[in-house]
Each structure stands twice: as C-alpha cells, then as structure tokens.
Design an enzyme around this catalytic site. Sequence first.
Site, PDB file in Angstrom:
ATOM      1  N   ASP A 120      14.174 -15.720   0.394  1.00  0.00           N
ATOM      2  CA  ASP A 120      15.548 -15.746   0.928  1.00  0.00           C
ATOM      3  C   ASP A 120      15.622 -16.658   2.149  1.00  0.00           C
ATOM      4  OD1 ASP A 120      16.572 -14.080  -0.974  1.00  0.00           O
ATOM      5  OD2 ASP A 120      17.464 -12.679   0.446  1.00  0.00           O
ATOM      6  N   TYR A 133       7.024  -2.262  -4.039  1.00  0.00           N
ATOM      7  CA  TYR A 133       8.251  -1.811  -4.705  1.00  0.00           C
ATOM      8  C   TYR A 133       7.955  -0.890  -5.885  1.00  0.00           C
ATOM      9  CZ  TYR A 133      10.749  -5.395  -2.022  1.00  0.00           C
ATOM     10  OH  TYR A 133      11.282  -6.163  -1.021  1.00  0.00           O
ATOM     11  N   ASP A 144       9.985 -11.657  -1.451  1.00  0.00           N
ATOM     12  CA  ASP A 144      11.400 -11.293  -1.415  1.00  0.00           C
ATOM     13  C   ASP A 144      12.025 -11.828  -0.125  1.00  0.00           C
ATOM     14  OD1 ASP A 144      13.789 -10.104  -1.971  1.00  0.00           O
ATOM     15  OD2 ASP A 144      13.106  -8.045  -1.774  1.00  0.00           O
ATOM     16  N   ASP A 163       3.704 -13.335   8.830  1.00  0.00           N
ATOM     17  CA  ASP A 163       4.546 -13.509  10.025  1.00  0.00           C
ATOM     18  C   ASP A 163       4.551 -14.964  10.472  1.00  0.00           C
ATOM     19  OD1 ASP A 163       1.868 -12.911  10.419  1.00  0.00           O
ATOM     20  OD2 ASP A 163       2.162 -11.749  12.241  1.00  0.00           O
ATOM     21  N   LYS A 222      -1.267 -10.602   4.582  1.00  0.00           N
ATOM     22  CA  LYS A 222      -1.388  -9.986   5.912  1.00  0.00           C
ATOM     23  C   LYS A 222      -2.801  -9.406   5.978  1.00  0.00           C
ATOM     24  CE  LYS A 222       0.499  -8.668   9.828  1.00  0.00           C
ATOM     25  NZ  LYS A 222       0.755  -9.617  10.918  1.00  0.00           N
TER      26      LYS A 222
END
Length: 358
Positions: free
Chosen positions: A248, A142, A244, A220, A188
């Site tokens: 959620d 970001y 993020d 994943d 990852k």
Amino acid sequence: MKNYKITLIKGDGIGPEIIDEAVKVLDAISTDEDFELKYDEALMGGCAYDITGDPLPQETIDKSLASDAVLFGAIGGQKWDSLEREKRPESGLLRFRKELEVFANLRPAVVYDELVNASSLKPEIIQGVDIMVVRELIGGIYFGEPKGRDENKGWNTMVYTRDEIVRIAHEAFKIAMSRDKRVCSIDKANVLDVSQLWRDVVTEVATEYPEVTLTHMYVDNAAMQLILNPKQFDVMLTGNIFGDILSDEASMLSGSIGLLPSASIGSKIGVYEPIHGSAPDIAGQGIANPIATIASASMMLRYALGEERAADRIDAAIKQALSEGYRTKDLSAFDAKEICSTSEMGSIIANYAAKCTL
Ligand code: NAD
C-alpha cells in the site's frame, strides 16, 4: 484460434463499473489477436450475501476453478459492516484466496512519467520507479493458529513453514529473472524467530538463481527506504502482513490508488484485480478510475494466458491515454487536458489498444 474461459466477479460498489471497462478493452483487442475470451459472471461479496446468504457461494468457487483466470472487481461496503465476521464480504475474499491457493500476490508499483507530479513525493525521487512487490498471501499472521480473543486479551500467531517460504521465494526469483535481477527480502529477523527462518530459507533458494542479487532488509527500514529512495528496489519479497502494509505504501508512490493492478497466483488459477476496494463513496457516479482494473486485465493476459503481445498493447494504450492528458477525476489536478468519466476512459484506452500494433 485459442479459447479462454474468464470468470468475471464484479462484486460491490464500483466493481461492476470498472470490470465493464476492462472487458471493453479486452474485447477491443481480442478481435485481431489469435484468441477468444468467453466470460462467465459469478457472485461474491455483499451482492452475493444479499442474494444467497453467503458472501462466497460454492458456485463461484466451482466456476472459478473451471476457468483459465478470474478477473475481479472489488467487494465490501458499509451496508455489510455490521454482519458477523464469516458473513462479511471480506471473509468471502479471504476464503476465496485460500480455496484457489493463490499464495503469491504480485503488485507492481510503477510511476508513469506522465504522472510524476501526482505523487506526494518529489519528481526526482519517484521518476522511473518500477517495483514489483511479491507478497505471500495465504499464510503468516492472518491465518496462523492459535488465534482468538477474550475480554482482556487478543492473540494471533505468525507462522511460516519451510515449504511456504520456498514456494513464494521461487516466485520472486523467477520474476526477478525477467526484470532487473534483484530481490530484496523483507523480514524482522532481529526480533522474530519466524523471520529468521524466512531469511535462512530465502537465502537457500537464492542459490538456485545465481544471476539474481539477493539482499535482506528489516521491515521498518524498508518502510523508510520506500519513501527515501524507492528506485533502489526491483523485486521486494515479503510475508503476508509486511507485504500488505508495504505494498500500500509503494502504491502511493504512483499518485492514485486507481492506477494499480495486482495478480494473485498459485498452483491453480490466478485472480487479477485492482489493489483498491469497492470505493462506496464514489460508486454509481461514473467517476472511478478504471485503469487499475484494465491493467489487471493486462496482467491476466500476460501471466495466466501467456498472451504477452496483447498485454503489451493494453499497457501501451494506458500510457498513451495518460500522455495525451486524459484523466479521471482522481487525477484531474495533474496535467489534465480532458477530464473523462469511467466509461469514457475505458473507451479511449480500448480505442488506442485496438489501433496499437506492436
Ligand atoms: P477503497 O480502496 O475502496 O477507497 C479508498 C479511497 O480511494 C476512497 O476515497 C475511494 O473513493 C478512492 N478510490 C478507490 N478506488 C478508486 C478508483 N478506482 N478511482 C478513484 N478513486 C478510487 O478503500 P476503503 O474505502 O477503505 O474500503 C471500501 C470498501 O472496500 C470496504 O468495505 C473494504 O473492506 C473494501 N475493500 C475491498 C478490497 C477488495 O475487494 N480487494 C480491498 C480493499 C478494501
């Protein structure tokens, strides 16, 4: 008697409604605790843009830095969606986090026993879930450079430095020490070099916390495991974008976005806020669930002010309100005995918290 200065940023949409209820609960307990809270309001988001032309006025940064903690509602709304990016409420919030250097976002995902039926997962899968997601908040893709866009291409860069990984890893291990002493670090590393550095550095930091068990999981797989068997997790340590998304996902285990608080902490002062947004679709109707914000106020007492007992009283009052069957509209389908407005829910929790003696 201790005095604490709290900056209140109500923001847009339901922000003012839910912050008012959190203040009501804080005031109800501080009368018989050994501290006094002094509030100072500051503007951010669309309301700040409307008045000053800037979604994050300098005065808000200054006030916040001069206080002991920030209690934040939510910002944003359709009215400001067509503004250029820097003027939009969300840009103000990103800039605010950067200014305050809040590098760690703590998001508990707790399933209340009273609301096991509110989740879209089966009760036996989610009963007893108690996860703390520790997300890096001011680095990663970001913020990484270079970034940009032309007609045919868009690009962002995922960068983490050793120092950034070290400081967020320490936060996760310290929090794990006060919980079940398990950290699962998400990355990852099978594809991304930045993730391989993340994994190596987290493993190094873990040697300073021999009581904590560290595991690693690809992002994943983590997304899948959160649905398959969420009880396996205690602390999940993540970079910015992975956190993020996963936080959620984890939050939905609890049934309503209106229940979950968060704390963003760093080397200066912390920001305590619900995980949800400004919910323009229900603003002004008196039906927003204030529990996420009240629980954020509890996190503020615990993490910023060290007022553990007061925080425990608020947490107990939330549980009591839920176990007695009080529900705001978002949870009205789940074992509700009485449906209450935003303000009624705030008063019920304030009342229980005032009477709660721990
Ligand atoms: P949202 O979280 O505001 O709302 C999503 C859904 O959840 C809506 O149906 C809403 O009514 C419901 N909801 C949210 N909070 C609730 C509560 N306390 N009680 C009951 N129901 C609740 O997300 P969105 O609709 O995607 O975004 C709306 C605005 O909020 C956008 O401008 C977005 O950029 C902004 N936003 C701000 C923050 C923040 O301030 N930290 C975070 C996320 C989104």
